[in-house]
Design a protein around this motif. Structure first.
Motif, PDB file in Angstrom:
ATOM      1  N   ASN A  71       0.472  -0.540   0.007  1.00 23.63           N
ATOM      2  CA  ASN A  71       0.269   0.279  -0.398  1.00 23.63           C
ATOM      3  C   ASN A  71       0.459   1.473  -0.352  1.00 23.63           C
ATOM      4  N   ALA A  72       1.717   1.233   0.707  1.00 25.50           N
ATOM      5  CA  ALA A  72       2.706   2.364   1.347  1.00 25.50           C
ATOM      6  C   ALA A  72       3.026   3.032  -0.404  1.00 25.50           C
ATOM      7  N   LEU A  73       4.325   2.078  -1.163  1.00 27.82           N
ATOM      8  CA  LEU A  73       5.077   2.056  -2.091  1.00 27.82           C
ATOM      9  C   LEU A  73       3.686   2.681  -3.264  1.00 27.82           C
ATOM     10  N   MET A  74       2.461   1.727  -3.566  1.00 28.21           N
ATOM     11  CA  MET A  74       1.364   2.416  -4.259  1.00 28.21           C
ATOM     12  C   MET A  74       1.121   3.433  -4.289  1.00 28.21           C
ATOM     13  N   ARG A  75       0.759   3.749  -3.227  1.00 26.37           N
ATOM     14  CA  ARG A  75       0.110   5.370  -3.001  1.00 26.37           C
ATOM     15  C   ARG A  75       2.103   6.379  -3.222  1.00 26.37           C
ATOM     16  N   GLY A  76       3.551   5.784  -2.805  1.00 29.79           N
ATOM     17  CA  GLY A  76       4.130   6.921  -3.860  1.00 29.79           C
ATOM     18  C   GLY A  76       3.844   6.838  -4.471  1.00 29.79           C
ATOM     19  N   TRP A  77       3.955   5.721  -5.524  1.00 30.90           N
ATOM     20  CA  TRP A  77       3.610   5.969  -7.456  1.00 30.90           C
ATOM     21  C   TRP A  77       2.236   6.564  -7.534  1.00 30.90           C
ATOM     22  N   ASP A  78       1.470   5.934  -6.961  1.00 31.48           N
ATOM     23  CA  ASP A  78       0.204   7.218  -7.869  1.00 31.48           C
ATOM     24  C   ASP A  78       0.238   8.590  -7.491  1.00 31.48           C
ATOM     25  N   GLU A  79       1.196   8.807  -6.245  1.00 30.43           N
ATOM     26  CA  GLU A  79       1.449  10.799  -5.962  1.00 30.43           C
ATOM     27  C   GLU A  79       2.718  10.913  -6.939  1.00 30.43           C
ATOM     28  N   HIS A  80       3.215  10.294  -7.392  1.00 28.72           N
ATOM     29  CA  HIS A  80       4.138  10.249  -8.759  1.00 28.72           C
ATOM     30  C   HIS A  80       3.960  10.448  -9.654  1.00 28.72           C
ATOM     31  N   ALA A  81       3.108  10.123 -10.222  1.00 29.54           N
ATOM     32  CA  ALA A  81       2.147   9.746 -10.728  1.00 29.54           C
ATOM     33  C   ALA A  81       1.343  11.321 -11.184  1.00 29.54           C
ATOM     34  N   ALA A  82       0.020  11.423  -9.950  1.00 31.68           N
ATOM     35  CA  ALA A  82      -0.110  12.327 -10.218  1.00 31.68           C
ATOM     36  C   ALA A  82       0.704  13.544 -10.280  1.00 31.68           C
ATOM     37  N   ARG A  83       1.254  13.558  -9.452  1.00 30.44           N
ATOM     38  CA  ARG A  83       2.334  15.143  -9.768  1.00 30.44           C
ATOM     39  C   ARG A  83       3.220  15.401 -11.057  1.00 30.44           C
ATOM     40  N   SER A  84       3.268  14.030 -11.641  1.00 33.52           N
ATOM     41  CA  SER A  84       3.936  14.079 -13.018  1.00 33.52           C
ATOM     42  C   SER A  84       2.815  15.197 -14.523  1.00 33.52           C
ATOM     43  N   ALA A  85       1.479  14.081 -13.749  1.00 30.48           N
ATOM     44  CA  ALA A  85       0.932  14.741 -14.548  1.00 30.48           C
ATOM     45  C   ALA A  85       0.095  16.189 -15.237  1.00 30.48           C
ATOM     46  N   ALA A  86       0.187  16.623 -12.875  1.00 30.38           N
ATOM     47  CA  ALA A  86       0.259  17.841 -13.118  1.00 30.38           C
ATOM     48  C   ALA A  86       1.057  18.577 -13.425  1.00 30.38           C
ATOM     49  N   SER A  87       2.199  18.554 -13.758  1.00 24.11           N
ATOM     50  CA  SER A  87       3.321  19.171 -14.778  1.00 24.11           C
ATOM     51  C   SER A  87       3.528  19.254 -15.932  1.00 24.11           C
ATOM     52  N   THR A  88       2.936  18.658 -16.134  1.00 26.84           N
ATOM     53  CA  THR A  88       2.734  18.245 -17.402  1.00 26.84           C
ATOM     54  C   THR A  88       1.916  18.835 -18.230  1.00 26.84           C
ATOM     55  N   GLY A  89       0.478  18.921 -17.862  1.00 27.40           N
ATOM     56  CA  GLY A  89      -0.434  19.356 -18.081  1.00 27.40           C
ATOM     57  C   GLY A  89      -1.813  17.739 -18.959  1.00 27.40           C
ATOM     58  N   VAL A  90      -1.302  16.748 -18.401  1.00 27.61           N
ATOM     59  CA  VAL A  90      -1.922  16.189 -18.700  1.00 27.61           C
ATOM     60  C   VAL A  90      -3.670  15.783 -18.470  1.00 27.61           C
TER      61      VAL A  90
END
Length: 90
Positions: A71-90
């Motif tokens: 759960n902790a690893l996937m939460r970190g992965w999801d956070e990274h994906a969300a931040r990446s998407a937000a920074s690229t405007g996707v």
């Protein structure tokens, strides 16, 4: 447990030096792993070495810790994906 920090060094050299080692025997284990079972195993080993145990007196259950780390690893992965998407405007 101390992890190696490569300062003014070559990570490729570090990888080459440890290429023939089992992942669990490397000094940076479990850091390169994205497997919750590896993290749970390392956590339980360290906890036992430090004298931590279940409140009923038996060792901490490695399978239970694997669920926590998954759960902790996937939460970190999801956070990274969300931040990446937000920074690229996707």
């Amino acid at each position: 447990m101390s992890y190696p920090i490569i300062l003014n060094g070559d990570h490729a050299e570090f990888e080459q030096e440890h290429a023939d080692m089992k992942p669990e025997d490397r000094p940076d284990w479990p850091l390169p792993s994205f497997d919750a079972r590896d993290w749970a195993k390392a956590f339980c080993k360290t906890a036992a070495k430090l004298g931590y145990e279940h409140h009923e007196g038996h060792p901490i259950d490695e399978e239970w810790m694997a669920t926590w780390f998954a759960n902790a690893l996937m939460r970190g992965w999801d956070e990274h994906a969300a931040r990446s998407a937000a920074s690229t405007g996707v």
